[in-house]
Design a protein around this motif. Structure first.
Motif, PDB file in Angstrom:
ATOM      1  N   ALA A  41       0.922  -1.152  -0.046  1.00  0.00           N
ATOM      2  CA  ALA A  41      -0.006  -0.040  -0.170  1.00  0.00           C
ATOM      3  C   ALA A  41       0.839   1.370   0.019  1.00  0.00           C
ATOM      4  O   ALA A  41       0.375   2.247  -0.466  1.00  0.00           O
ATOM      5  N   SER A  42       1.893   1.312   0.715  1.00  0.00           N
ATOM      6  CA  SER A  42       2.814   2.382   0.771  1.00  0.00           C
ATOM      7  C   SER A  42       3.532   2.802  -0.650  1.00  0.00           C
ATOM      8  O   SER A  42       4.168   3.762  -1.041  1.00  0.00           O
ATOM      9  N   GLN A  43       3.830   1.355  -1.505  1.00  0.00           N
ATOM     10  CA  GLN A  43       4.354   1.789  -2.850  1.00  0.00           C
ATOM     11  C   GLN A  43       3.462   2.128  -3.987  1.00  0.00           C
ATOM     12  O   GLN A  43       3.739   2.220  -5.070  1.00  0.00           O
ATOM     13  N   ALA A  44       1.947   2.150  -3.535  1.00  0.00           N
ATOM     14  CA  ALA A  44       1.148   2.364  -4.611  1.00  0.00           C
ATOM     15  C   ALA A  44       1.053   3.682  -4.984  1.00  0.00           C
ATOM     16  O   ALA A  44       1.564   4.519  -4.626  1.00  0.00           O
ATOM     17  N   ALA A  45       0.760   4.167  -6.358  1.00  0.00           N
ATOM     18  CA  ALA A  45       0.599   5.278  -6.903  1.00  0.00           C
ATOM     19  C   ALA A  45      -0.271   6.083  -6.233  1.00  0.00           C
ATOM     20  O   ALA A  45      -1.444   5.727  -5.834  1.00  0.00           O
ATOM     21  N   PRO A  46       0.056   7.259  -6.006  1.00  0.00           N
ATOM     22  CA  PRO A  46      -0.900   8.332  -5.168  1.00  0.00           C
ATOM     23  C   PRO A  46      -2.254   8.754  -5.886  1.00  0.00           C
ATOM     24  O   PRO A  46      -2.013   8.585  -7.251  1.00  0.00           O
ATOM     25  N   THR A  47      -3.088   8.976  -5.275  1.00  0.00           N
ATOM     26  CA  THR A  47      -4.361   9.546  -6.287  1.00  0.00           C
ATOM     27  C   THR A  47      -4.264  10.969  -6.862  1.00  0.00           C
ATOM     28  O   THR A  47      -3.544  11.721  -5.925  1.00  0.00           O
ATOM     29  N   PRO A  48      -4.464  11.249  -7.935  1.00  0.00           N
ATOM     30  CA  PRO A  48      -4.179  12.610  -8.438  1.00  0.00           C
ATOM     31  C   PRO A  48      -5.071  13.828  -7.753  1.00  0.00           C
ATOM     32  O   PRO A  48      -6.230  13.254  -7.262  1.00  0.00           O
ATOM     33  N   VAL A  49      -4.624  14.929  -7.554  1.00  0.00           N
ATOM     34  CA  VAL A  49      -5.284  15.996  -7.022  1.00  0.00           C
ATOM     35  C   VAL A  49      -5.653  16.960  -8.178  1.00  0.00           C
ATOM     36  O   VAL A  49      -4.594  17.445  -8.712  1.00  0.00           O
ATOM     37  N   VAL A  50      -6.852  17.090  -8.213  1.00  0.00           N
ATOM     38  CA  VAL A  50      -7.138  18.160  -9.384  1.00  0.00           C
ATOM     39  C   VAL A  50      -7.147  19.384  -8.898  1.00  0.00           C
ATOM     40  O   VAL A  50      -8.096  19.715  -7.744  1.00  0.00           O
ATOM     41  N   MET A  51      -6.491  20.469  -9.215  1.00  0.00           N
ATOM     42  CA  MET A  51      -6.691  21.718  -8.734  1.00  0.00           C
ATOM     43  C   MET A  51      -7.444  22.810  -9.580  1.00  0.00           C
ATOM     44  O   MET A  51      -7.000  22.641 -10.821  1.00  0.00           O
TER      45      MET A  51
END
Length: 138
Positions: A41-51
């Motif tokens: 879980a710590s190696q999973a890709a982060p979820t994108p943040v839309v600004m």
């Protein structure tokens, strides 16, 4: 004590030390399923943040961490700035380029038309980044 007795004690001590070293090495390799899941879980890709664009307004609160003085913290993994190309889009572009190469090889398209299309794709590649940046800025 005889030489055989000293040899036996030395061999037993050597085997005990080797066994202890092997046990400590193997103990470090063992992980529980929970530990394996937490590492994955710590190696999973982060979820994108839309600004959203602020257009001169005060910036909205984002998912990024901030220090007490308001500056962003960059300790957390950063996300992509834009949406990545989907597999369908990549497949469509690849099929277009493959078809163009096949037409050129078969002689069904003139060299001038082929060069015109190649120039069109190169122009798109050169201008696409600047166009996208201007859309983001506005």
């Amino acid at each position: 004590m005889t030489k055989n007795g000293i040899r036996i004690i030395a061999n037993v001590t050597r085997i005990a030390l080797i066994s202890a070293a092997a046990a400590m090495t193997l103990a470090g390799c063992l992980q529980t399923p929970e530990e394996k899941a937490a590492f994955k879980a710590s190696q999973a890709a982060p979820t994108p943040v839309v600004m959203n664009a602020t257009k001169g307004e005060a910036p909205t609160v984002s998912g990024l961490s901030h220090y007490k003085d308001g500056y962003p913290g960059f300790g957390a993994p950063l996300t992509a700035a834009n949406v990545q190309m989907s597999d369908q889009e990549a497949g469509g572009l690849q099929s277009k380029l493959t078809a163009l190469a096949a037409q050129r090889k078969a002689g069904t398209i003139s060299e001038a038309e082929y060069q015109r299309r190649v120039a069109e794709f190169r122009k798109l590649a050169a201008e696409h980044g600047a166009d996208t940046l201007s859309e983001i800025a506005n």
